[in-house]
Enzyme design. Structure first.
Site: not given
Ligand code: BG6
Length: 478
Positions: A172-173, A177, A235, A211, A326
């Site tokens: 899970d990027h 972070k 996330h 976003e 978004k």
């Protein structure tokens, strides 16, 4: 500190993720001196391509997605020499002997499954059949890890046939972070915050991942997913876990992941009145979601706002308001901890008062801000104003600090180091689906359209109402 020598195979080596993230991340670690220079990075995909072509592909990718020209001028050729390519088919024997020949003995082997989950089982099976993986090998899998509880369970079971949980790195990027890891440093590295980090002192918490981009060219994937599957299940859930979890006894994989899992399991089931979903409309020449994905009656949500409750001793009575979407007003992600009012105002009602808010800005303009009430300067009596104690990483940590390692740099190196702390465990992923599944199912059953919101707005009005009815307000997205 250089990591142990390794061989890394990227299945899906010609794909978008390899191009945008994996290859540039490896190159940056190479530049930083973390690789010794004799690693092998092997791209593997179905396309027929020579190693020379693959190096050209990687050169183009790194030139496009890495802006450190100085490093590129000095090190790019050296890095590319470590790359090779094998054409291979996950569903047949083609190419597997070549892959075996390209790997060296006595090295850490990592296999990055940068492919759709439909191929995970085939890849795992072939690695086993061709004896390419041993007990030291690691596999890395990307999200989406399933699309509901059943499919996630099936994927876990497939991988478990040939790999031990300790070998599986589910990315899970967000956990890679810097600012997300910093959340743990802030909470557990200071004495100041933790005593107040509970429902006695915290009125509510807001987690926002806004976003400004739309779905871009990913419409085909996105229209089958929506914000709930794409962002909330993973996330956002991870951010919630790190904010709400109990202090783990150690910063190690078992302790951290146990605590995160307890948070997910403590979540109250979601009810329809506590969730709002939206979809963006076009504006100023920017297309509406439905036009972009060429599905005029798509019901996919591009925005979700919800009020979650963590039903445990620490958080009973303190709601977590979460929203992601978004094409919103700005790209702005933060966690805001809104503290309760001072119990009694000695200055009288007219002095004005403000709540303390601790904001952890995840991106952009990474930093931490604490709103503190002080006296308004001047002879006009005791009037109170709110000022920020503002720490921007770029200012506090020097000019290089906005050049944070990308999440993928950290995570890939953790794979090589064998550290699973920042990866999701199988039971965690399943628990997260268990919570999101009924929400998605209830939308499907109701068959309602998501609420439309204008491109460049803060989401549908009902999302404002979700928090207003509790006498609270969202922080502005800016
Ligand atoms: C991805 C989602 O996992 O995360 C995308 O699939 C989203 O839809 C992206 O845009 C956001 O990541 P970041 O790092 O840009 O905040």
């Amino acid at each position: 500190i250089p990591v142990e020598p390794f061989d890394l195979v990227i299945f899906g080596g010609t794909g978008d993720l390899a191009r945008r993230k994996i290859l540039p991340a490896l190159f940056r670690r190479f530049c930083a001196g973390q690789m010794r220079g004799d690693e092998r990075v092997i791209g593997a995909a179905r396309a027929e391509m020579s190693t020379k072509d693959y190096r050209a592909f990687a050169r183009a990718a790194i030139t496009e997605f890495d802006d450190n020209d100085a490093c590129a001028a000095e090190h790019l050729d050296g890095f590319l020499r470590q790359l090779s390519y094998v054409a291979l088919d996950a569903r047949s024997d083609a190419g597997w002997a070549e892959l075996g020949a390209a790997l060296r003995k006595g090295r850490i082997r990592a296999f990055y499954f940068s492919v759709g989950p439909g191929l995970f089982g085939d890849l795992a099976e072939r690695l086993y059949q061709w004896k390419l993986a041993d007990a030291q090998s690691r596999i890395v899998v990307e999200k989406p890890f399933g699309r509901d509880l059943d499919s996630a369970r099936a994927l876990n079971a497939t991988l478990a046939q040939h790999f031990d949980e300790a070998q599986i790195y589910r990315i899970d990027h967000y956990l890679g972070k810097e600012t997300v890891q910093n959340l743990m440093a802030i909470r557990f590295g200071n004495t100041l915050f933790e005593p107040l980090w509970n429902s006695q002192y915290v009125d509510h918490i807001q987690i926002t991942v806004a976003e400004s981009v739309g779905v871009g060219t990913r419409g085909e994937y996105y229209d089958r997913s929506g914000a709930m599957r794409d962002m909330m299940q993973n996330h956002m859930m991870q951010l919630l876990c790190l904010t709400a979890m109990e202090p783990p006894a150690k910063f190690d994989p078992a302790a951290v992941r146990d605590e995160k899992l307890k948070v997910i399991r403590a979540l109250d089931p979601m009810t329809p009145e506590n969730i709002v979903r939206g979809q963006y409309e076009g504006a100023d020449g920017r297309p509406a979601y439905r036009d972009q994905v060429e599905a005029p009656d798509s019901r996919t949500e591009t925005f979700v706002a919800l009020k979650a409750r963590v039903g445990n001793w620490r958080w009973a009575g303190t709601p977590f308001y979460m929203r992601t979407g978004k094409r919103l007003k700005a790209r702005a992600s933060e966690i805001a901890v809104v503290f309760k009012d001072a119990p009694h105002s000695i200055f009288g009602a007219d002095a004005g008062h403000h709540r303390n808010i601790l904001t952890i800005r995840l991106q952009p303009n990474e930093g931490i801000e604490l709103g503190v009430t002080i006296k308004e300067p001047g002879p006009g009596g005791m009037r109170l104003i709110d000022v920020p104690l503002d720490m921007s990483f770029a200012e506090a940590l020097g000019p290089d600090s906005d050049d944070f390692p990308d999440a993928y740099e950290r995570l890939i190196m953790d794979v090589i180091r064998g550290d699973q702390t920042l990866f999701m465990r199988g039971d965690e992923v399943e628990a997260a689906w268990e919570w999101t599944d009924p929400i998605i199912e209830s939308w499907q059953e109701a068959g309602d359209d998501p609420l439309l919101y204008a491109t460049g707005s803060s989401g549908p009005d009902d999302a404002l109402a979700l928090i207003h009815r509790d006498g609270r307000r969202w922080r502005e997205i800016r």
